[in-house]
Design a protein around this motif. Structure first.
Motif, PDB file in Angstrom:
ATOM      1  N   VAL A  12      43.301 -58.811  -4.954  1.00  0.00           N
ATOM      2  CA  VAL A  12      44.626 -59.378  -4.727  1.00  0.00           C
ATOM      3  C   VAL A  12      44.981 -58.949  -3.489  1.00  0.00           C
ATOM      4  CG1 VAL A  12      45.524 -57.883  -6.354  1.00  0.00           C
ATOM      5  CG2 VAL A  12      46.552 -60.248  -5.921  1.00  0.00           C
ATOM      6  N   GLN A  13      45.941 -59.573  -3.027  1.00  0.00           N
ATOM      7  CA  GLN A  13      46.749 -58.621  -1.606  1.00  0.00           C
ATOM      8  C   GLN A  13      48.088 -57.882  -2.265  1.00  0.00           C
ATOM      9  OE1 GLN A  13      47.587 -61.743   1.175  1.00  0.00           O
ATOM     10  NE2 GLN A  13      45.870 -62.035   2.050  1.00  0.00           N
ATOM     11  N   LYS A  86      49.964 -52.863  -5.617  1.00  0.00           N
ATOM     12  CA  LYS A  86      50.121 -51.851  -4.493  1.00  0.00           C
ATOM     13  C   LYS A  86      48.379 -51.342  -4.382  1.00  0.00           C
ATOM     14  CE  LYS A  86      54.508 -49.957  -5.611  1.00  0.00           C
ATOM     15  NZ  LYS A  86      55.312 -48.532  -5.985  1.00  0.00           N
ATOM     16  N   PRO A  87      48.037 -50.858  -3.354  1.00  0.00           N
ATOM     17  CA  PRO A  87      46.757 -50.474  -3.057  1.00  0.00           C
ATOM     18  C   PRO A  87      46.377 -49.391  -3.661  1.00  0.00           C
ATOM     19  CG  PRO A  87      47.637 -50.909  -0.762  1.00  0.00           C
ATOM     20  CD  PRO A  87      48.698 -51.147  -1.902  1.00  0.00           C
ATOM     21  N   GLU A  88      47.323 -48.514  -4.317  1.00  0.00           N
ATOM     22  CA  GLU A  88      46.993 -47.284  -5.122  1.00  0.00           C
ATOM     23  C   GLU A  88      46.837 -47.973  -6.529  1.00  0.00           C
ATOM     24  OE1 GLU A  88      49.655 -47.813  -2.996  1.00  0.00           O
ATOM     25  OE2 GLU A  88      51.394 -46.873  -3.876  1.00  0.00           O
ATOM     26  N   ASP A  89      46.847 -49.255  -6.810  1.00  0.00           N
ATOM     27  CA  ASP A  89      46.570 -49.849  -8.088  1.00  0.00           C
ATOM     28  C   ASP A  89      45.215 -49.994  -8.229  1.00  0.00           C
ATOM     29  OD1 ASP A  89      49.550 -51.380  -8.023  1.00  0.00           O
ATOM     30  OD2 ASP A  89      49.314 -49.701  -9.336  1.00  0.00           O
ATOM     31  N   THR A  90      44.379 -49.853  -7.378  1.00  0.00           N
ATOM     32  CA  THR A  90      42.966 -50.285  -7.010  1.00  0.00           C
ATOM     33  C   THR A  90      42.191 -49.226  -8.202  1.00  0.00           C
ATOM     34  OG1 THR A  90      42.937 -51.084  -4.921  1.00  0.00           O
ATOM     35  CG2 THR A  90      40.945 -50.180  -5.534  1.00  0.00           C
ATOM     36  N   VAL A 113      43.096 -53.943  -4.774  1.00  0.00           N
ATOM     37  CA  VAL A 113      44.416 -54.678  -4.068  1.00  0.00           C
ATOM     38  C   VAL A 113      44.268 -54.303  -2.670  1.00  0.00           C
ATOM     39  CG1 VAL A 113      46.952 -54.454  -3.896  1.00  0.00           C
ATOM     40  CG2 VAL A 113      45.666 -53.984  -6.164  1.00  0.00           C
ATOM     41  N   SER A 114      44.085 -55.047  -1.838  1.00  0.00           N
ATOM     42  CA  SER A 114      43.807 -54.857  -0.392  1.00  0.00           C
ATOM     43  C   SER A 114      43.864 -55.909   0.494  1.00  0.00           C
ATOM     44  CB  SER A 114      42.295 -54.361  -0.382  1.00  0.00           C
ATOM     45  OG  SER A 114      41.815 -54.343   1.108  1.00  0.00           O
ATOM     46  N   SER A 115      44.560 -55.779   1.676  1.00  0.00           N
ATOM     47  CA  SER A 115      44.814 -56.911   2.548  1.00  0.00           C
ATOM     48  C   SER A 115      43.615 -57.348   3.690  1.00  0.00           C
ATOM     49  CB  SER A 115      45.939 -56.635   3.580  1.00  0.00           C
ATOM     50  OG  SER A 115      45.781 -55.505   4.066  1.00  0.00           O
TER      51      SER A 115
END
Length: 115
Positions: A12-13, A86-90, A113-115
């Motif tokens: 997810v973005q 957020k990316p840190e939720d990855t 979580v990444s764009s």
């Protein structure tokens, strides 16, 4: 025997949402506290949220206000609604419970979580 099966992870973005599910069997679901944990690469497994049999909840500071834990006792399922990701939720997200003083874990579901 006790089984916990997670689903709903994916890519997810940033700013997006996902809902994780954990379906349980082998114990009296409605009586048990249910937990969501997560483990990022190279880090320890940390608790994200918990929900009691009566519906009381608690959250890690890092997710409070963005994540919501809920349960459907008729379906033996606990959910984790994750918003404003957020990316840190990855991480790999795990469902957990304790039955007879023994902890049980699901197999985990990957959230990226990444764009």
């Amino acid at each position: 025997q006790v089984q916990l099966v997670e689903s709903g992870g994916g890519l997810v973005q940033p700013g997006g949402s996902l809902r994780l599910s954990c379906t349980a069997s082998g114990f009296i679901f409605g009586a048990n506290v249910m937990y969501w944990y997560r483990q990022a690469p190279g880090k320890e497994r940390d608790m994200v949220a918990l929900i009691s049999g009566g519906g009381g909840t608690n959250y890690a500071n890092s997710v409070r206000g963005r994540f919501t834990i809920s349960r459907d006792n008729a379906k033996n399922t606990v959910y984790l609604q994750m918003n404003s990701l957020k990316p840190e939720d990855t991480a790999v997200y795990y469902c957990r419970t304790v039955v007879g003083n023994i902890p049980y874990w699901g197999q985990g579901t990957q959230v990226t979580v990444s764009s």
